[in-house]
Design an enzyme around this catalytic site. Structure first.
Site, PDB file in Angstrom:
ATOM      1  N   CYS A 165       0.804  -1.229   0.000  1.00 33.37           N
ATOM      2  CA  CYS A 165       0.000   0.000   0.000  1.00 33.37           C
ATOM      3  C   CYS A 165       0.833   1.274   0.000  1.00 33.37           C
ATOM      4  O   CYS A 165       0.334   2.339  -0.369  1.00 33.37           O
ATOM      5  CB  CYS A 165      -0.938  -0.003   1.212  1.00 33.37           C
ATOM      6  N   HIS A 244      11.992   0.637   6.458  1.00 40.17           N
ATOM      7  CA  HIS A 244      11.671  -0.762   6.191  1.00 40.17           C
ATOM      8  C   HIS A 244      11.924  -1.577   7.461  1.00 40.17           C
ATOM      9  O   HIS A 244      13.016  -1.579   8.004  1.00 40.17           O
ATOM     10  CB  HIS A 244      12.544  -1.293   5.052  1.00 40.17           C
ATOM     11  N   HIS A 334      -1.546  19.983   7.314  1.00 36.66           N
ATOM     12  CA  HIS A 334      -2.556  18.978   6.972  1.00 36.66           C
ATOM     13  C   HIS A 334      -1.936  17.586   7.042  1.00 36.66           C
ATOM     14  O   HIS A 334      -0.752  17.411   6.734  1.00 36.66           O
ATOM     15  CB  HIS A 334      -3.122  19.218   5.568  1.00 36.66           C
ATOM     16  N   HIS A 338      -2.908   7.330   4.983  1.00 39.56           N
ATOM     17  CA  HIS A 338      -3.336   6.204   4.153  1.00 39.56           C
ATOM     18  C   HIS A 338      -4.639   5.617   4.705  1.00 39.56           C
ATOM     19  O   HIS A 338      -4.689   5.196   5.860  1.00 39.56           O
ATOM     20  CB  HIS A 338      -2.252   5.130   4.129  1.00 39.56           C
ATOM     21  N   HIS A 367     -14.483   5.758   3.566  1.00 42.28           N
ATOM     22  CA  HIS A 367     -15.927   5.550   3.455  1.00 42.28           C
ATOM     23  C   HIS A 367     -16.382   5.573   2.006  1.00 42.28           C
ATOM     24  O   HIS A 367     -17.169   4.719   1.574  1.00 42.28           O
ATOM     25  CB  HIS A 367     -16.659   6.633   4.252  1.00 42.28           C
ATOM     26  N   ASN A 371     -10.273   1.041   0.874  1.00 45.21           N
ATOM     27  CA  ASN A 371      -8.816   0.975   0.840  1.00 45.21           C
ATOM     28  C   ASN A 371      -8.398   0.665  -0.599  1.00 45.21           C
ATOM     29  O   ASN A 371      -8.509  -0.461  -1.062  1.00 45.21           O
ATOM     30  CB  ASN A 371      -8.316  -0.112   1.794  1.00 45.21           C
TER      31      ASN A 371
END
Length: 466
Positions: A165, A244, A334, A338, A367, A371
Protein backbone atom coordinates in the site's frame (compact mmCIF):
# COMPACT_ATOMS: atom_id res chain seq x y z
CA UNK A 1 48.66 38.32 -6.14
CA UNK A 2 45.58 40.50 -6.31
CA UNK A 3 44.06 38.11 -8.86
CA UNK A 4 44.87 35.07 -6.72
CA UNK A 5 43.36 36.70 -3.63
CA UNK A 6 40.28 37.66 -5.62
CA UNK A 7 39.85 34.08 -6.90
CA UNK A 8 40.26 32.67 -3.39
CA UNK A 9 37.63 35.07 -2.10
CA UNK A 10 35.23 34.17 -4.89
CA UNK A 11 35.62 30.40 -4.52
CA UNK A 12 33.27 30.07 -1.50
CA UNK A 13 30.68 32.21 -3.28
CA UNK A 14 30.96 30.17 -6.49
CA UNK A 15 30.75 26.96 -4.48
CA UNK A 16 27.59 28.18 -2.75
CA UNK A 17 26.02 29.15 -6.10
CA UNK A 18 26.80 25.71 -7.55
CA UNK A 19 25.32 23.99 -4.51
CA UNK A 20 22.17 26.08 -4.72
CA UNK A 21 21.88 25.35 -8.45
CA UNK A 22 22.35 21.62 -7.85
CA UNK A 23 19.72 21.68 -5.12
CA UNK A 24 17.33 23.58 -7.37
CA UNK A 25 17.88 21.19 -10.26
CA UNK A 26 17.03 18.19 -8.09
CA UNK A 27 13.75 19.71 -6.92
CA UNK A 28 10.66 17.58 -7.41
CA UNK A 29 7.45 19.38 -8.37
CA UNK A 30 4.02 17.88 -8.95
CA UNK A 31 2.17 19.41 -11.89
CA UNK A 32 -1.06 17.41 -11.53
CA UNK A 33 -2.57 14.18 -10.30
CA UNK A 34 -5.65 12.29 -11.45
CA UNK A 35 -7.58 9.68 -9.43
CA UNK A 36 -9.57 6.86 -11.02
CA UNK A 37 -13.38 7.11 -11.08
CA UNK A 38 -14.89 3.65 -11.79
CA UNK A 39 -18.19 3.29 -13.61
CA UNK A 40 -21.46 3.03 -11.69
CA UNK A 41 -21.81 -0.58 -12.82
CA UNK A 42 -18.88 -1.52 -10.56
CA UNK A 43 -20.36 0.01 -7.40
CA UNK A 44 -20.42 -2.36 -4.42
CA UNK A 45 -23.50 -1.36 -2.44
CA UNK A 46 -25.13 -3.52 0.26
CA UNK A 47 -27.10 -5.64 -2.19
CA UNK A 48 -24.03 -6.34 -4.31
CA UNK A 49 -21.98 -7.09 -1.20
CA UNK A 50 -24.61 -9.56 -0.04
CA UNK A 51 -24.55 -11.38 -3.38
CA UNK A 52 -20.76 -11.62 -3.31
CA UNK A 53 -20.74 -12.97 0.26
CA UNK A 54 -23.35 -15.62 -0.42
CA UNK A 55 -21.61 -16.84 -3.58
CA UNK A 56 -18.85 -18.32 -1.42
CA UNK A 57 -20.36 -21.71 -0.58
CA UNK A 58 -17.35 -22.56 1.62
CA UNK A 59 -18.50 -20.16 4.33
CA UNK A 60 -20.10 -21.49 7.49
CA UNK A 61 -22.16 -19.72 10.13
CA UNK A 62 -19.09 -18.48 12.03
CA UNK A 63 -17.58 -17.02 8.86
CA UNK A 64 -20.86 -15.28 7.99
CA UNK A 65 -20.99 -13.70 11.45
CA UNK A 66 -17.37 -12.59 11.12
CA UNK A 67 -17.99 -11.03 7.70
CA UNK A 68 -21.06 -9.18 8.94
CA UNK A 69 -19.17 -7.71 11.88
CA UNK A 70 -16.22 -6.76 9.68
CA UNK A 71 -18.29 -5.09 6.96
CA UNK A 72 -20.31 -3.11 9.49
CA UNK A 73 -17.28 -1.88 11.42
CA UNK A 74 -14.91 -1.41 8.46
CA UNK A 75 -15.58 2.28 7.90
CA UNK A 76 -16.57 1.63 4.26
CA UNK A 77 -19.81 2.98 2.84
CA UNK A 78 -22.10 1.86 0.03
CA UNK A 79 -20.34 3.60 -2.85
CA UNK A 80 -17.02 1.79 -3.11
CA UNK A 81 -16.11 -0.11 -6.27
CA UNK A 82 -15.09 -3.69 -7.01
CA UNK A 83 -13.27 -5.24 -10.00
CA UNK A 84 -15.43 -6.14 -13.00
CA UNK A 85 -14.81 -9.86 -12.64
CA UNK A 86 -16.27 -9.80 -9.10
CA UNK A 87 -19.40 -8.01 -10.30
CA UNK A 88 -19.68 -10.61 -13.08
CA UNK A 89 -19.35 -13.46 -10.55
CA UNK A 90 -16.02 -14.60 -12.01
CA UNK A 91 -13.83 -14.01 -8.95
CA UNK A 92 -13.35 -17.76 -8.38
CA UNK A 93 -11.82 -18.24 -11.84
CA UNK A 94 -10.00 -15.03 -12.87
CA UNK A 95 -8.37 -14.84 -16.30
CA UNK A 96 -5.31 -12.88 -17.37
CA UNK A 97 -7.30 -10.82 -19.92
CA UNK A 98 -9.75 -9.83 -17.16
CA UNK A 99 -6.85 -8.85 -14.90
CA UNK A 100 -5.20 -6.72 -17.57
CA UNK A 101 -8.50 -5.11 -18.54
CA UNK A 102 -9.03 -4.05 -14.92
CA UNK A 103 -5.68 -2.25 -14.92
CA UNK A 104 -6.10 -0.83 -18.42
CA UNK A 105 -9.27 0.97 -17.32
CA UNK A 106 -7.40 2.57 -14.41
CA UNK A 107 -4.22 3.35 -16.38
CA UNK A 108 -5.81 4.88 -19.43
CA UNK A 109 -8.62 6.83 -17.78
CA UNK A 110 -6.28 8.55 -15.32
CA UNK A 111 -3.52 9.12 -17.89
CA UNK A 112 -5.86 10.45 -20.58
CA UNK A 113 -7.29 12.94 -18.09
CA UNK A 114 -3.83 13.81 -16.74
CA UNK A 115 -2.36 14.56 -20.17
CA UNK A 116 -5.43 16.62 -21.14
CA UNK A 117 -5.45 18.60 -17.89
CA UNK A 118 -1.70 19.27 -17.95
CA UNK A 119 -1.50 19.88 -21.72
CA UNK A 120 1.55 17.63 -21.88
CA UNK A 121 2.07 15.15 -24.69
CA UNK A 122 2.92 11.52 -23.80
CA UNK A 123 5.91 11.87 -26.15
CA UNK A 124 7.39 14.47 -23.79
CA UNK A 125 7.55 12.06 -20.83
CA UNK A 126 11.12 11.11 -19.87
CA UNK A 127 10.50 8.79 -16.90
CA UNK A 128 7.66 6.32 -16.22
CA UNK A 129 7.19 4.44 -12.93
CA UNK A 130 4.31 1.98 -12.53
CA UNK A 131 3.57 0.26 -9.23
CA UNK A 132 1.14 -2.66 -9.01
CA UNK A 133 1.98 -5.10 -6.24
CA UNK A 134 -0.02 -8.23 -7.06
CA UNK A 135 0.30 -8.58 -10.85
CA UNK A 136 3.54 -8.62 -12.83
CA UNK A 137 2.94 -9.86 -16.42
CA UNK A 138 5.36 -9.92 -19.32
CA UNK A 139 5.66 -7.57 -21.13
CA UNK A 140 5.53 -5.36 -18.06
CA UNK A 141 2.66 -3.05 -17.16
CA UNK A 142 4.87 -0.05 -17.90
CA UNK A 143 5.36 -1.47 -21.41
CA UNK A 144 1.56 -1.55 -21.89
CA UNK A 145 1.44 2.17 -21.17
CA UNK A 146 4.39 2.93 -23.46
CA UNK A 147 2.76 0.93 -26.25
CA UNK A 148 -0.64 2.59 -25.80
CA UNK A 149 0.75 6.14 -25.89
CA UNK A 150 3.60 5.53 -28.36
CA UNK A 151 6.15 6.97 -25.94
CA UNK A 152 9.75 7.68 -26.93
CA UNK A 153 12.27 4.82 -27.17
CA UNK A 154 14.66 6.57 -24.75
CA UNK A 155 12.11 6.75 -21.91
CA UNK A 156 13.35 5.47 -18.53
CA UNK A 157 10.70 2.93 -17.52
CA UNK A 158 10.38 1.15 -14.17
CA UNK A 159 7.89 -1.47 -12.98
CA UNK A 160 7.53 -1.93 -9.20
CA UNK A 161 5.82 -5.05 -7.81
CA UNK A 162 5.23 -6.38 -4.30
CA UNK A 163 5.63 -3.00 -2.60
CA UNK A 164 2.18 -2.95 -0.95
CA UNK A 165 0.00 0.00 0.00
CA UNK A 166 2.92 2.41 0.49
CA UNK A 167 4.27 1.82 -3.04
CA UNK A 168 3.08 5.22 -4.24
CA UNK A 169 5.63 7.13 -2.18
CA UNK A 170 8.32 4.60 -3.10
CA UNK A 171 7.64 5.44 -6.75
CA UNK A 172 7.76 9.17 -6.01
CA UNK A 173 11.06 8.68 -4.17
CA UNK A 174 12.47 6.79 -7.17
CA UNK A 175 11.58 9.74 -9.39
CA UNK A 176 13.11 12.15 -6.90
CA UNK A 177 16.38 10.20 -6.92
CA UNK A 178 16.41 10.07 -10.73
CA UNK A 179 15.89 13.82 -10.87
CA UNK A 180 19.26 14.23 -9.14
CA UNK A 181 20.93 12.67 -12.17
CA UNK A 182 18.59 13.58 -15.04
CA UNK A 183 17.93 17.32 -15.39
CA UNK A 184 14.91 19.07 -16.89
CA UNK A 185 12.74 15.96 -17.08
CA UNK A 186 9.05 15.06 -16.90
CA UNK A 187 8.00 11.92 -15.03
CA UNK A 188 4.77 9.94 -14.70
CA UNK A 189 3.95 7.78 -11.67
CA UNK A 190 1.01 5.35 -11.92
CA UNK A 191 -0.14 3.77 -8.64
CA UNK A 192 -2.88 1.16 -8.33
CA UNK A 193 -3.53 -2.47 -7.42
CA UNK A 194 -4.73 -5.63 -9.16
CA UNK A 195 -7.69 -6.89 -7.12
CA UNK A 196 -9.59 -9.04 -9.62
CA UNK A 197 -7.29 -12.08 -9.68
CA UNK A 198 -6.58 -11.80 -5.95
CA UNK A 199 -10.09 -12.09 -4.53
CA UNK A 200 -10.00 -14.60 -1.67
CA UNK A 201 -12.45 -17.53 -1.88
CA UNK A 202 -11.49 -19.41 1.30
CA UNK A 203 -12.61 -19.30 4.93
CA UNK A 204 -9.49 -18.09 6.81
CA UNK A 205 -10.72 -15.06 8.75
CA UNK A 206 -7.38 -13.23 8.61
CA UNK A 207 -7.50 -13.54 4.80
CA UNK A 208 -11.18 -12.67 4.43
CA UNK A 209 -10.39 -9.19 5.77
CA UNK A 210 -8.85 -8.11 2.47
CA UNK A 211 -12.16 -8.70 0.63
CA UNK A 212 -13.90 -6.41 3.12
CA UNK A 213 -11.36 -3.57 2.92
CA UNK A 214 -9.74 -3.41 -0.52
CA UNK A 215 -11.52 -1.70 -3.40
CA UNK A 216 -10.76 -0.58 -6.96
CA UNK A 217 -8.92 2.70 -7.33
CA UNK A 218 -5.69 4.28 -8.47
CA UNK A 219 -3.93 7.49 -9.39
CA UNK A 220 -1.53 8.91 -11.97
CA UNK A 221 0.80 11.80 -11.17
CA UNK A 222 2.89 14.13 -13.32
CA UNK A 223 6.19 15.22 -11.74
CA UNK A 224 9.03 17.41 -13.00
CA UNK A 225 12.31 19.07 -12.05
CA UNK A 226 12.13 21.61 -14.84
CA UNK A 227 12.34 25.09 -13.35
CA UNK A 228 10.14 26.64 -16.03
CA UNK A 229 7.24 24.50 -14.81
CA UNK A 230 7.48 25.74 -11.22
CA UNK A 231 4.77 28.37 -11.64
CA UNK A 232 2.41 25.73 -13.05
CA UNK A 233 3.10 23.19 -10.29
CA UNK A 234 0.70 22.52 -7.43
CA UNK A 235 3.10 20.87 -4.95
CA UNK A 236 6.79 20.77 -4.18
CA UNK A 237 8.24 17.72 -2.46
CA UNK A 238 10.17 18.95 0.57
CA UNK A 239 11.17 15.75 2.37
CA UNK A 240 10.57 12.02 2.05
CA UNK A 241 11.69 9.31 4.48
CA UNK A 242 11.32 5.57 3.85
CA UNK A 243 11.56 3.01 6.67
CA UNK A 244 11.67 -0.76 6.19
CA UNK A 245 10.93 -3.05 9.16
CA UNK A 246 11.27 -6.32 7.26
CA UNK A 247 14.04 -7.60 9.53
CA UNK A 248 11.40 -8.09 12.23
CA UNK A 249 9.72 -11.48 11.64
CA UNK A 250 6.45 -10.44 13.29
CA UNK A 251 6.21 -7.31 11.16
CA UNK A 252 7.23 -9.17 7.99
CA UNK A 253 4.44 -11.75 8.39
CA UNK A 254 1.62 -9.44 9.52
CA UNK A 255 0.67 -8.42 5.97
CA UNK A 256 1.56 -11.12 3.48
CA UNK A 257 0.31 -12.92 0.35
CA UNK A 258 -0.06 -16.65 1.03
CA UNK A 259 -2.18 -19.74 0.38
CA UNK A 260 -4.43 -21.08 3.13
CA UNK A 261 -4.61 -24.73 4.21
CA UNK A 262 -7.09 -25.48 1.41
CA UNK A 263 -4.86 -23.97 -1.28
CA UNK A 264 -6.82 -20.72 -1.73
CA UNK A 265 -4.52 -17.78 -2.41
CA UNK A 266 -5.11 -14.48 -0.68
CA UNK A 267 -3.70 -11.67 1.42
CA UNK A 268 -3.34 -12.32 5.14
CA UNK A 269 -3.75 -9.42 7.59
CA UNK A 270 -2.95 -10.44 11.18
CA UNK A 271 -3.61 -8.77 14.52
CA UNK A 272 0.10 -7.92 14.71
CA UNK A 273 -0.31 -5.34 11.94
CA UNK A 274 -1.24 -2.43 14.22
CA UNK A 275 1.72 -3.18 16.49
CA UNK A 276 4.12 -3.32 13.54
CA UNK A 277 2.68 -0.08 12.14
CA UNK A 278 3.17 1.70 15.47
CA UNK A 279 6.78 0.52 15.79
CA UNK A 280 7.87 1.42 12.27
CA UNK A 281 5.97 4.72 12.44
CA UNK A 282 8.01 5.87 15.44
CA UNK A 283 11.26 4.87 13.71
CA UNK A 284 10.25 6.91 10.66
CA UNK A 285 9.21 9.97 12.68
CA UNK A 286 12.55 10.09 14.47
CA UNK A 287 14.17 10.72 11.08
CA UNK A 288 11.45 12.84 9.47
CA UNK A 289 10.51 15.26 12.26
CA UNK A 290 13.95 16.94 12.57
CA UNK A 291 13.70 17.66 8.85
CA UNK A 292 10.24 19.24 8.88
CA UNK A 293 10.01 21.00 12.25
CA UNK A 294 11.44 24.51 12.71
CA UNK A 295 14.65 24.82 14.70
CA UNK A 296 12.88 26.74 17.47
CA UNK A 297 10.49 23.83 18.07
CA UNK A 298 13.32 21.30 18.15
CA UNK A 299 15.25 23.42 20.68
CA UNK A 300 12.11 23.77 22.81
CA UNK A 301 11.56 20.01 22.83
CA UNK A 302 15.19 19.29 23.68
CA UNK A 303 14.92 21.71 26.61
CA UNK A 304 11.74 19.96 27.87
CA UNK A 305 13.35 16.55 27.38
CA UNK A 306 16.44 17.53 29.39
CA UNK A 307 14.34 18.88 32.24
CA UNK A 308 12.30 15.64 32.35
CA UNK A 309 15.47 13.57 32.12
CA UNK A 310 17.08 15.48 34.99
CA UNK A 311 14.02 14.69 37.11
CA UNK A 312 14.30 11.01 36.24
CA UNK A 313 11.32 11.01 33.88
CA UNK A 314 11.83 9.79 30.35
CA UNK A 315 9.57 11.09 27.60
CA UNK A 316 8.59 9.04 24.55
CA UNK A 317 8.13 10.57 21.13
CA UNK A 318 4.45 9.62 20.79
CA UNK A 319 3.71 10.87 24.31
CA UNK A 320 5.35 14.19 23.45
CA UNK A 321 3.18 14.54 20.35
CA UNK A 322 -0.01 13.71 22.25
CA UNK A 323 0.71 16.05 25.16
CA UNK A 324 1.92 18.89 22.95
CA UNK A 325 5.46 18.87 24.35
CA UNK A 326 6.42 18.51 20.70
CA UNK A 327 4.19 20.66 18.49
CA UNK A 328 3.92 18.83 15.16
CA UNK A 329 1.67 21.53 13.74
CA UNK A 330 4.56 23.98 13.81
CA UNK A 331 5.82 22.15 10.71
CA UNK A 332 2.64 20.54 9.30
CA UNK A 333 -0.72 22.04 8.34
CA UNK A 334 -2.56 18.98 6.97
CA UNK A 335 -2.29 15.22 7.52
CA UNK A 336 -2.86 12.91 4.57
CA UNK A 337 -3.15 9.44 6.14
CA UNK A 338 -3.34 6.20 4.15
CA UNK A 339 -7.01 5.06 4.39
CA UNK A 340 -6.04 1.45 5.05
CA UNK A 341 -8.80 0.86 7.57
CA UNK A 342 -10.49 2.39 10.56
CA UNK A 343 -7.92 0.91 12.96
CA UNK A 344 -5.02 2.40 10.98
CA UNK A 345 -6.58 5.87 10.92
CA UNK A 346 -7.48 5.70 14.63
CA UNK A 347 -3.96 4.51 15.51
CA UNK A 348 -2.21 7.30 13.63
CA UNK A 349 -4.62 9.87 15.03
CA UNK A 350 -3.96 8.71 18.58
CA UNK A 351 -0.18 8.60 18.09
CA UNK A 352 -0.04 12.15 16.74
CA UNK A 353 -2.79 13.63 18.91
CA UNK A 354 -4.88 14.61 15.87
CA UNK A 355 -8.38 16.03 15.99
CA UNK A 356 -11.40 14.58 14.19
CA UNK A 357 -11.18 17.50 11.74
CA UNK A 358 -7.63 16.44 10.84
CA UNK A 359 -8.67 12.77 10.49
CA UNK A 360 -11.76 13.62 8.44
CA UNK A 361 -10.12 13.39 4.96
CA UNK A 362 -8.81 9.86 5.61
CA UNK A 363 -12.10 8.68 7.11
CA UNK A 364 -14.10 10.10 4.21
CA UNK A 365 -11.78 8.56 1.58
CA UNK A 366 -12.14 5.18 3.31
CA UNK A 367 -15.93 5.55 3.45
CA UNK A 368 -16.35 6.69 -0.16
CA UNK A 369 -13.69 4.67 -1.99
CA UNK A 370 -12.43 2.05 0.50
CA UNK A 371 -8.82 0.98 0.84
CA UNK A 372 -7.53 1.51 -2.69
CA UNK A 373 -4.02 0.37 -1.70
CA UNK A 374 -1.24 2.48 -3.25
CA UNK A 375 -3.75 4.93 -4.72
CA UNK A 376 -5.41 5.69 -1.39
CA UNK A 377 -3.32 8.71 -0.38
CA UNK A 378 -4.38 10.66 -3.43
CA UNK A 379 -8.11 10.24 -2.74
CA UNK A 380 -7.42 11.71 0.71
CA UNK A 381 -5.50 14.59 -0.87
CA UNK A 382 -8.33 15.06 -3.38
CA UNK A 383 -10.81 15.39 -0.52
CA UNK A 384 -8.74 18.19 1.04
CA UNK A 385 -8.61 19.97 -2.30
CA UNK A 386 -12.34 19.53 -2.95
CA UNK A 387 -13.03 21.02 0.50
CA UNK A 388 -10.75 23.96 -0.42
CA UNK A 389 -8.49 23.32 2.55
CA UNK A 390 -5.20 23.55 0.64
CA UNK A 391 -3.82 27.09 0.46
CA UNK A 392 -0.55 28.43 -0.89
CA UNK A 393 2.29 27.80 1.55
CA UNK A 394 0.50 24.99 3.43
CA UNK A 395 2.49 21.87 4.28
CA UNK A 396 0.89 18.45 3.79
CA UNK A 397 2.32 15.40 5.55
CA UNK A 398 1.61 12.09 3.81
CA UNK A 399 1.66 8.96 5.98
CA UNK A 400 1.61 5.49 4.41
CA UNK A 401 2.08 1.88 5.51
CA UNK A 402 2.59 -1.25 3.44
CA UNK A 403 3.58 -4.90 3.37
CA UNK A 404 7.19 -5.58 4.14
CA UNK A 405 6.56 -4.03 6.69
CA UNK A 406 7.12 -0.45 5.53
CA UNK A 407 6.31 3.11 6.56
CA UNK A 408 6.91 5.85 3.99
CA UNK A 409 6.15 9.45 4.91
CA UNK A 410 6.76 12.74 3.16
CA UNK A 411 6.03 16.47 3.27
CA UNK A 412 4.62 18.49 0.34
CA UNK A 413 4.44 22.27 0.11
CA UNK A 414 1.34 23.69 -1.58
CA UNK A 415 2.43 26.17 -4.26
CA UNK A 416 -0.96 27.77 -4.98
CA UNK A 417 -4.51 27.75 -3.66
CA UNK A 418 -6.12 24.55 -4.90
CA UNK A 419 -9.74 24.12 -5.92
CA UNK A 420 -9.52 22.14 -9.18
CA UNK A 421 -12.26 19.67 -9.99
CA UNK A 422 -11.39 16.08 -9.17
CA UNK A 423 -12.84 12.65 -8.41
CA UNK A 424 -14.86 14.07 -5.48
CA UNK A 425 -16.76 16.57 -7.61
CA UNK A 426 -20.02 14.60 -7.81
CA UNK A 427 -20.30 13.81 -4.09
CA UNK A 428 -18.29 16.30 -2.02
CA UNK A 429 -21.47 18.17 -1.07
CA UNK A 430 -22.59 15.05 0.85
CA UNK A 431 -19.43 14.82 2.94
CA UNK A 432 -18.96 14.44 5.79
CA UNK A 433 -22.23 12.47 6.16
CA UNK A 434 -24.23 12.53 9.37
CA UNK A 435 -23.30 8.91 10.03
CA UNK A 436 -20.51 6.67 8.73
CA UNK A 437 -22.40 3.51 9.72
CA UNK A 438 -22.58 0.84 7.05
CA UNK A 439 -26.24 -0.12 6.40
CA UNK A 440 -25.40 -3.79 5.77
CA UNK A 441 -26.43 -4.90 9.26
CA UNK A 442 -29.53 -2.73 9.26
CA UNK A 443 -30.70 -4.22 5.99
CA UNK A 444 -29.56 -7.81 6.24
CA UNK A 445 -28.93 -8.51 9.90
CA UNK A 446 -28.91 -7.39 13.48
CA UNK A 447 -25.74 -7.03 15.52
CA UNK A 448 -24.59 -6.32 19.06
CA UNK A 449 -21.75 -7.45 21.29
CA UNK A 450 -23.30 -10.84 22.06
CA UNK A 451 -25.37 -11.98 19.11
CA UNK A 452 -25.29 -11.76 15.33
CA UNK A 453 -28.06 -13.01 13.06
CA UNK A 454 -29.07 -12.53 9.42
CA UNK A 455 -32.78 -11.82 9.67
CA UNK A 456 -33.79 -10.60 6.20
CA UNK A 457 -31.38 -12.45 3.95
CA UNK A 458 -34.32 -13.42 1.75
CA UNK A 459 -34.63 -9.77 0.69
CA UNK A 460 -31.51 -10.20 -1.45
CA UNK A 461 -31.89 -10.31 -5.20
CA UNK A 462 -30.03 -13.46 -6.23
CA UNK A 463 -30.83 -13.24 -9.93
CA UNK A 464 -27.15 -12.75 -10.83
CA UNK A 465 -25.80 -15.18 -8.27
CA UNK A 466 -23.55 -17.90 -9.68
Amino acid sequence: MVLVVLILCLLPLLSMIMMMKRKHDSSCYMLNYECYQPSQSLKLDTEASCRVVLRNKNLGWEQYKFLLKTIVSSGLGEETYSPANVVAAKEADPSLPDSLQELDHIFFQTLDNLFAKSRVSPQHIDILVVNVSLLSPSPSLSSRIINRYNMRPDIKAFNLAGMGCSASLIAVDLVRQLFKTYKNKLAIVVSTESLGPNWYAGVDKSMMLSNCLFRSGGCSMLLTNRSEFRDAAIFKLKHLVRTHFGSNDEAYNCCIQVEDNEGYAGFRLTKKLTKAAAQVFVINLKVLLPKILPLSEIIRFVFIYLIRWAKGNKIKLTEALITGDLNLRSGVDHFCIHPGGRAVIDGVGKSLGLSEYELEPARMALHRFGNTSAGGLWYVLGYMEAKKRLKKGDRVMMISFGAGFKCNNCLWEVLRDLDDTNVWEDCIHRYPPISLANPFAEKYGWINDEYVSFIRIEDCDFSTTA
